[in-house]
Write a protein that holds these residues in place. Structure first.
Motif, PDB file in Angstrom:
ATOM      1  N   SER A 173      15.170   5.619  40.169  1.00 46.40           N
ATOM      2  CA  SER A 173      15.500   4.169  40.416  1.00 46.40           C
ATOM      3  C   SER A 173      15.652   3.398  41.018  1.00 46.40           C
ATOM      4  CB  SER A 173      16.820   4.263  39.574  1.00 46.40           C
ATOM      5  OG  SER A 173      18.003   5.293  40.069  1.00 46.40           O
ATOM      6  N   GLU A 174      15.617   3.932  42.319  1.00 46.67           N
ATOM      7  CA  GLU A 174      15.541   3.265  43.833  1.00 46.67           C
ATOM      8  C   GLU A 174      14.194   2.170  44.270  1.00 46.67           C
ATOM      9  OE1 GLU A 174      16.298   6.101  46.829  1.00 46.67           O
ATOM     10  OE2 GLU A 174      18.433   5.124  46.982  1.00 46.67           O
ATOM     11  N   LEU A 175      12.917   3.460  43.112  1.00 46.77           N
ATOM     12  CA  LEU A 175      11.556   2.760  43.499  1.00 46.77           C
ATOM     13  C   LEU A 175      11.981   2.157  43.039  1.00 46.77           C
ATOM     14  CD1 LEU A 175       9.469   6.744  43.699  1.00 46.77           C
ATOM     15  CD2 LEU A 175      10.217   5.027  45.814  1.00 46.77           C
ATOM     16  N   LEU A 176      12.043   1.379  41.340  1.00 51.68           N
ATOM     17  CA  LEU A 176      11.270   0.931  40.457  1.00 51.68           C
ATOM     18  C   LEU A 176      12.440  -0.391  41.264  1.00 51.68           C
ATOM     19  CD1 LEU A 176      11.890   1.174  36.606  1.00 51.68           C
ATOM     20  CD2 LEU A 176      13.109  -0.389  37.797  1.00 51.68           C
ATOM     21  N   ASP A 177      13.279  -0.312  42.026  1.00 54.47           N
ATOM     22  CA  ASP A 177      14.383  -1.408  42.606  1.00 54.47           C
ATOM     23  C   ASP A 177      13.453  -2.246  43.329  1.00 54.47           C
ATOM     24  OD1 ASP A 177      16.213  -1.713  40.531  1.00 54.47           O
ATOM     25  OD2 ASP A 177      18.017  -0.646  41.770  1.00 54.47           O
ATOM     26  N   ALA A 178      12.999  -1.180  44.347  1.00 50.47           N
ATOM     27  CA  ALA A 178      11.777  -1.442  45.701  1.00 50.47           C
ATOM     28  C   ALA A 178      10.958  -2.006  45.215  1.00 50.47           C
ATOM     29  CB  ALA A 178      11.636  -0.249  46.479  1.00 50.47           C
ATOM     30  N   GLY A 179      10.487  -2.116  44.275  1.00 53.47           N
ATOM     31  CA  GLY A 179       8.565  -2.544  43.601  1.00 53.47           C
ATOM     32  C   GLY A 179       9.546  -3.980  43.179  1.00 53.47           C
ATOM     33  N   MET A 180      10.294  -4.126  42.286  1.00 54.23           N
ATOM     34  CA  MET A 180      10.918  -5.232  41.591  1.00 54.23           C
ATOM     35  C   MET A 180      11.080  -6.321  42.668  1.00 54.23           C
ATOM     36  SD  MET A 180       9.924  -5.148  38.662  1.00 54.23           S
ATOM     37  CE  MET A 180      10.097  -6.420  38.259  1.00 54.23           C
ATOM     38  N   VAL A 181      12.203  -5.425  43.754  1.00 50.69           N
ATOM     39  CA  VAL A 181      12.489  -6.899  44.505  1.00 50.69           C
ATOM     40  C   VAL A 181      11.237  -7.373  45.449  1.00 50.69           C
ATOM     41  CG1 VAL A 181      14.056  -6.889  46.534  1.00 50.69           C
ATOM     42  CG2 VAL A 181      14.454  -5.983  44.410  1.00 50.69           C
ATOM     43  N   PHE A 182      10.636  -6.396  46.599  1.00 50.45           N
ATOM     44  CA  PHE A 182       9.364  -6.354  46.984  1.00 50.45           C
ATOM     45  C   PHE A 182       8.052  -7.166  46.012  1.00 50.45           C
ATOM     46  CE2 PHE A 182      11.726  -2.970  49.385  1.00 50.45           C
ATOM     47  CZ  PHE A 182      12.503  -4.170  49.800  1.00 50.45           C
ATOM     48  N   GLY A 183       8.324  -6.926  45.253  1.00 51.68           N
ATOM     49  CA  GLY A 183       6.918  -7.043  44.043  1.00 51.68           C
ATOM     50  C   GLY A 183       7.095  -8.017  43.731  1.00 51.68           C
ATOM     51  N   THR A 184       7.961  -8.390  43.174  1.00 53.35           N
ATOM     52  CA  THR A 184       8.726 -10.086  42.362  1.00 53.35           C
ATOM     53  C   THR A 184       9.322 -10.798  43.253  1.00 53.35           C
ATOM     54  OG1 THR A 184      10.126  -9.155  40.963  1.00 53.35           O
ATOM     55  CG2 THR A 184       7.844  -8.146  40.409  1.00 53.35           C
ATOM     56  N   GLY A 185      10.445 -10.024  43.728  1.00 52.10           N
ATOM     57  CA  GLY A 185      11.435 -10.801  44.194  1.00 52.10           C
ATOM     58  C   GLY A 185      12.426 -11.453  43.606  1.00 52.10           C
ATOM     59  N   PHE A 186      13.174 -10.194  42.698  1.00 54.76           N
ATOM     60  CA  PHE A 186      13.650  -9.802  42.079  1.00 54.76           C
ATOM     61  C   PHE A 186      14.930 -10.211  42.726  1.00 54.76           C
ATOM     62  CE2 PHE A 186      17.605  -7.631  40.066  1.00 54.76           C
ATOM     63  CZ  PHE A 186      17.365  -8.143  38.166  1.00 54.76           C
ATOM     64  N   ALA A 187      15.984 -10.873  42.320  1.00 55.77           N
ATOM     65  CA  ALA A 187      17.399 -11.523  43.631  1.00 55.77           C
ATOM     66  C   ALA A 187      17.718 -10.648  44.361  1.00 55.77           C
ATOM     67  CB  ALA A 187      17.962 -12.061  42.020  1.00 55.77           C
ATOM     68  N   PRO A 188      16.827 -10.807  45.050  1.00 60.07           N
ATOM     69  CA  PRO A 188      17.832  -9.450  46.501  1.00 60.07           C
ATOM     70  C   PRO A 188      19.712  -9.413  46.594  1.00 60.07           C
ATOM     71  CG  PRO A 188      16.050 -10.716  47.413  1.00 60.07           C
ATOM     72  CD  PRO A 188      16.095 -11.070  46.431  1.00 60.07           C
ATOM     73  N   PHE A 189      20.011 -10.408  46.586  1.00 59.98           N
ATOM     74  CA  PHE A 189      20.868 -10.263  46.755  1.00 59.98           C
ATOM     75  C   PHE A 189      22.091  -9.237  45.422  1.00 59.98           C
ATOM     76  CE2 PHE A 189      20.943 -13.561  43.416  1.00 59.98           C
ATOM     77  CZ  PHE A 189      22.934 -13.066  43.252  1.00 59.98           C
ATOM     78  N   ARG A 190      21.184  -8.833  44.776  1.00 56.49           N
ATOM     79  CA  ARG A 190      22.033  -7.709  43.348  1.00 56.49           C
ATOM     80  C   ARG A 190      20.927  -6.396  43.365  1.00 56.49           C
ATOM     81  NH1 ARG A 190      23.847 -11.547  39.339  1.00 56.49           N
ATOM     82  NH2 ARG A 190      22.920 -13.562  39.534  1.00 56.49           N
ATOM     83  N   GLY A 191      19.954  -6.457  44.565  1.00 62.96           N
ATOM     84  CA  GLY A 191      20.383  -5.414  44.693  1.00 62.96           C
ATOM     85  C   GLY A 191      18.986  -4.211  44.340  1.00 62.96           C
ATOM     86  N   GLY A 192      18.553  -5.010  43.252  1.00 64.71           N
ATOM     87  CA  GLY A 192      17.521  -5.059  42.376  1.00 64.71           C
ATOM     88  C   GLY A 192      17.919  -4.421  40.964  1.00 64.71           C
ATOM     89  N   VAL A 193      16.983  -4.347  39.901  1.00 65.99           N
ATOM     90  CA  VAL A 193      16.962  -4.951  38.318  1.00 65.99           C
ATOM     91  C   VAL A 193      18.415  -3.621  38.171  1.00 65.99           C
ATOM     92  CG1 VAL A 193      16.030  -4.367  35.795  1.00 65.99           C
ATOM     93  CG2 VAL A 193      14.700  -4.998  37.886  1.00 65.99           C
ATOM     94  N   MET A 194      17.594  -1.951  38.949  1.00 60.68           N
ATOM     95  CA  MET A 194      18.772  -1.247  37.748  1.00 60.68           C
ATOM     96  C   MET A 194      19.899  -0.988  38.815  1.00 60.68           C
ATOM     97  SD  MET A 194      16.920   0.334  35.888  1.00 60.68           S
ATOM     98  CE  MET A 194      17.603   1.768  35.687  1.00 60.68           C
TER      99      MET A 194
END
Length: 674
Positions: free
Chosen positions: A617-638
């Motif tokens: 899940s950590e790699l998934l969150d890293a991918g979505m934040v650094f690859g799409t800009g998924f709301a960083p203040f939320r820490g990632g999708v997972m």
């Protein structure tokens, strides 16, 4: 107390040299223990009857990189944070109040808490290549060891606030002009300059540079007027509800800037409240996820020196330009010379922005970027990056012509956004050296690069790819070869739901506004236009067999007509000089728009994790934040799923399935593992 990090030495002129070398780390950081040890060393220096004290780092990487961020995750509440801040401020005040001249000798990086420590000294002497800054806002806080007070006092609020609010460092020469640094010299002259400064005690730069304007701006009226301006400027960049730190800094200065001692205390209180907040804790988590990705490239491998890029379109041309900027020899091949010329012109513009103060460096980067219509660079390249049209047959045809000409140890990397590597590899005699190296647009801003391994990709090729991506200052993310890989696989349902809503008659502006209000950096409709509707169409078609989305006919028609989004000037929006025309919706009433967008993304993320697209899940969150800009203040999708609550999200999915259909149905088995 045993000295672990600090060591005090006295030279023949009775100047004390206080050396910092934190064991087991490549860079010095300030932990609570390191700060406590500093206090003891300062007591020793106070009683040693020295002529002066020089703070010096024994690390080749730089002075001090900042506070020990890992300790932030251990802070349980505001009171504990306040005690930590107060202890550090007390030690820094001891340094500031010493009766002998004190000096920070700076090389390499001097950031965050390290710069706060340097500001507590009377003088700062820096090498020409030093970098100084306050990156704390990127962690959801601002300088809390007295740094905001001292920075404003020594630089003036006009220089200090931009440095703290932006989080961007400044080079030593600019720091000298801003009053942050007293002396800038070549590295070989650092110690001599330090001794000269200690013995002669010239008036510090900040005392020479204080102006009537600075004094006026620090008056009650001045602070009120400037704070209003600073808030307006900051709101144009970040949302206060999501990122409160810069606004808290402005508030502390406005209210208490006329009283130094009170501002010290209020700075500590404000930073303590921020550091214990979910926003800061999520941003700190991302800081460590970024380090986790960087560590994947720190392996000893055969270095890549020559990169050959095939395809000079937006992605290929920008990949080539970025690699040349990072010091690599790059040959750029395309069938069309005009396309190559356009790519080189874009690179020249990029270099002009990034290296605007160094024309020689600009020219050196341009010299490394070599047009190569004939493809002569293939035979010499260590890495060949293919960035041509998203078509399996065309790519395979290219590979068959390339393979006989490649060096035996060269890597072939494809920038495909979703075609499985194993399908591409079917035409190769040595499929073990084919891998995916998927960059994101714009290359100069997006940090993530997906590294995609096929069934036959060998370990040596992967390790070289990880090392190369790290070398070009990007973050490598290992992903499984499957349609869409990770980022596009999760992103596409989100984009397709937005397109579906447009078809239903919901305005693109309202859809984008709902996403922005969630904290996304860009709305999905704008994102589709920016990525390119042709790319969206290709990825969506690749994913049709594993998704519940059907590509709408109008999208295929638009692409066939050349209506490709921002790059063609027309997509969902009409563009003039790269800017969408038409006002963004101002309504905060989204109905189900926001849920429809975000729930599609969360559901797909859980499926990807269940299918092993990434390892955890950590790699998934890293991918979505650094690859799409998924709301960083939320820490990632997972992280968002965990913080919101799995039960609540599953209940929302169930309700939306009833209303909107089976595309919102969650996999019970997959969600059970979350």
């Amino acid at each position: 107390m045993k000295n672990v990090c600090w060591k005090l030495e006295t030279d023949a002129q009775n100047i004390g040299w206080l050396h910092l070398d934190v064991p087991g780390k490549s860079a010095n950081t300030l932990s609570q223990a390191t700060i406590e040890e500093l206090s003891t060393q300062l007591d020793e220096a106070i009683h040693a009857n020295l002529k002066g004290l020089v703070m010096i780092s024994d690390k080749s990487s730089g002075f001090i990189a900042g506070a020990e961020v890992s300790e932030f995750t251990q802070i349980q509440d505001v009171e504990e944070a306040e005690n930590f801040m107060a202890n550090a401020r007390e030690v820094f005040a001891k340094l500031e109040n010493m009766q002998i001249p004190t000096l920070a000798l700076i090389h390499g990086h001097c950031l965050g808490g390290g710069l706060e420590l340097a500001l507590a000294c009377d003088y700062r002497v820096a090498e020409e290549g030093a970098s100084l800054g306050f990156p704390e806002v990127n962690l959801g806080i601002f300088p809390g060891f007295g740094g905001s007070v001292r920075a404003i006092q020594k630089m003036g609020v006009r220089n200090a606030m931009p440095l703290m609010l932006s989080g961007r460092p400044m080079v030593a020469k600019l720091a000298r002009k801003a009053g942050l640094v007293d002396v800038v010299v070549p590295q070989r002259q650092l110690k001599r300059a330090a001794v000269h400064t200690i013995l002669n005690q010239p008036t510090p730069v900040h005392k020479r540079k204080t102006t009537l304007v600075d004094k006026a701006l620090n008056s009650n009226l001045g602070r009120s007027l400037l704070s209003k301006y600073l808030r307006k400027q900051t709101k144009a960049i970040v949302n206060e509800a999501f990122y409160p730190a810069p606004f808290a800094l402005i508030d502390v200065w406005q209210r208490f800037g006329n009283n130094r001692e009170i501002m010290f205390v209020q700075e500590g209180k404000a930073v303590s409240a921020l550091i214990a907040s979910p926003t800061a804790q999520n941003l700190v988590r991302l800081f460590f996820l970024q380090d986790k990705l960087k560590a994947m490239g720190k392996v000893e491998t055969t270095p890549i020196q020559h990169v050959h890029v095939i395809g000079a379109g937006v992605m290929g041309g920008d990949i080539a330009g970025w690699c040349a900027l990072q010091g690599f020899k790059v040959t750029l091949q395309d069938q069309n010379m005009q396309v190559v010329a356009s790519a080189i012109a874009r690179s020249a513009t990029l270099y002009g922005k990034i290296l605007k103060r160094d024309p020689r460096a600009q020219q050196a980067a341009m010299d490394r970027l070599i047009p190569d219509l004939a493809g002569d660079g293939v035979a010499q390249a260590d890495l060949i990056v293919e960035a041509i049209v998203e078509n399996l047959d065309i790519k395979q045809g290219l590979y068959k012509s390339l393979e006989p000409r490649m060096k035996k140890d060269a890597i072939l990397a494809t920038n495909t956004s979703g075609i499985p590597i194993d399908e591409l590899a079917l035409v190769l005699k040595k499929p073990e050296r084919l891998l995916g190296m998927h960059f994101f647009n714009p290359v100069s801003k997006m940090k993530l690069v997906e590294i995609v391994a096929g069934e036959k990709t060998d370990t040596a090729s992967l390790e070289r790819a990880f090392a190369f991506v790290t070398k070009i200052r990007r973050l490598p993310l290992p992903v499984k070869s499957a349609p869409g890989f990770l980022v596009n696989r999760i992103l596409m349902p989100y984009l397709m739901e937005a397109i579906r809503m447009v078809v239903e008659g919901i305005s693109p502006q309202a859809i984008d506004k709902a996403a922005l209000d969630f904290g996304m950096p860009m709305g999905p409709v704008t994102l589709a236009d920016k990525v390119g509707l042709d790319v969206c169409l290709a990825v969506a078609k690749d994913l049709e067999k594993i998704s519940d989305d059907v590509v709408p006919e109008f999208l295929q028609t638009w692409v066939s007509e050349g209506r490709l989004g921002m790059k063609s000037g027309q997509g969902f929006y009409t563009y003039n000089k790269g800017k969408a025309q038409g006002a963004l919706s101002t309504s905060s009433e989204h109905g189900d728009i926001q849920h429809r967008l975000i729930m599609r993304m969360l559901n797909e993320a859980v499926r990807c994790l269940d299918e092993g697209i990434v390892a955890d899940s950590e790699l998934l969150d890293a991918g979505m934040v650094f690859g799409t800009g998924f709301a960083p203040f939320r820490g990632g999708v997972m992280a968002y799923i965990e913080q919101t609550g799995k039960k609540e999200i599953m209940a929302t999915l169930k309700a939306m399935e009833k209303t909107y259909g089976p595309r919102f149905k969650g996999s019970a088995a997959a969600w059970k593992k979350v």
